[in-house]
Scaffold this active site. Sequence first.
Site, mmCIF file in Angstrom:
data_model
loop_
_atom_site.group_PDB
_atom_site.id
_atom_site.type_symbol
_atom_site.label_atom_id
_atom_site.label_comp_id
_atom_site.label_asym_id
_atom_site.label_seq_id
_atom_site.Cartn_x
_atom_site.Cartn_y
_atom_site.Cartn_z
ATOM 1 C CB SER A 42 -0.795 -0.160 1.250
ATOM 2 O OG SER A 42 -0.016 0.275 2.331
ATOM 3 C CE LYS A 119 -2.739 2.024 4.863
ATOM 4 N NZ LYS A 119 -2.601 1.338 3.675
#
Length: 278
Positions: A42, A119
């Site tokens: 990701s 993230k």
Amino acid sequence: MATEARKQSGIVETVKTIVYALLIAGIFRSLFFQPFWIPSGSMKDTLLIGDFLFVNKMAYGYSYASCPSVRMPQFGINIDATDICGVFDGDNTRLFGSEPDRGDVVVFRHPTTGFDFIKRLVGLPGDRIQVKAGVLNINGEPVKLEDGGIFEELAGPQGPQGLRPRCENGPVGDGGKCLKSRQIETLPGGVSHPILNIGRQGSDDTGVYTVPAGHFFFMGDNRDNSTDSRVPQVARGVGYVPFENLIGRADRIMFSSAGRSMFAFWTWRSDRFFKAVK
């Protein structure tokens, strides 16, 4: 008798040494740096599957989430941070707290599952976040984008979980070239970093998210392959992340392996050793 006593004393000293070592390691991990292995794609190409880094836990101060979770299902061990430091959970404050900066790559505790996620922080408290045609908009203004060329990787299983990459150039057989468009995104404040595109999908066009006070908005750099704050928690996404759930900042990759095991030395990515995370 004396020999037996010495043997018992030696065993006791060995046990004490192990206990002290574990205590010191636990304190070090709780207060300073926590190891983190990148399990998914990701955050490509900033972080690749198999990158190993230490999370700087001093960057934002300390909360209940600073206590380590120990999950070893193969041994029936599932010790959560709330089992150790749950008494400090719920007030959304931090000891020696310091606000993160927009653009930081952050490890945080998922608000509902409790698992650690990594993230990039794109939205601060009070910000209005929206994605339009794949372009991140912050407070009504699109971020600056520049062409970053093509990101290329081999199609096939990656990492211990054997995850297969998604490719912009369609389904690709094992060993083929898996391509993604790459752009350089510059956030307000000046942080520039690469983002990847696979194709148009629902997450490329969103409503407006207004980040609540004491919360943050996160997105993966591999924008079309990231479960992040664009998906609300009720839909098994990340949603807004409370300040107290931040664990620390990812500053530097220490080691990287492209294989199924870190011991497969022929798969080591030596060019990523000690590489700064930007």
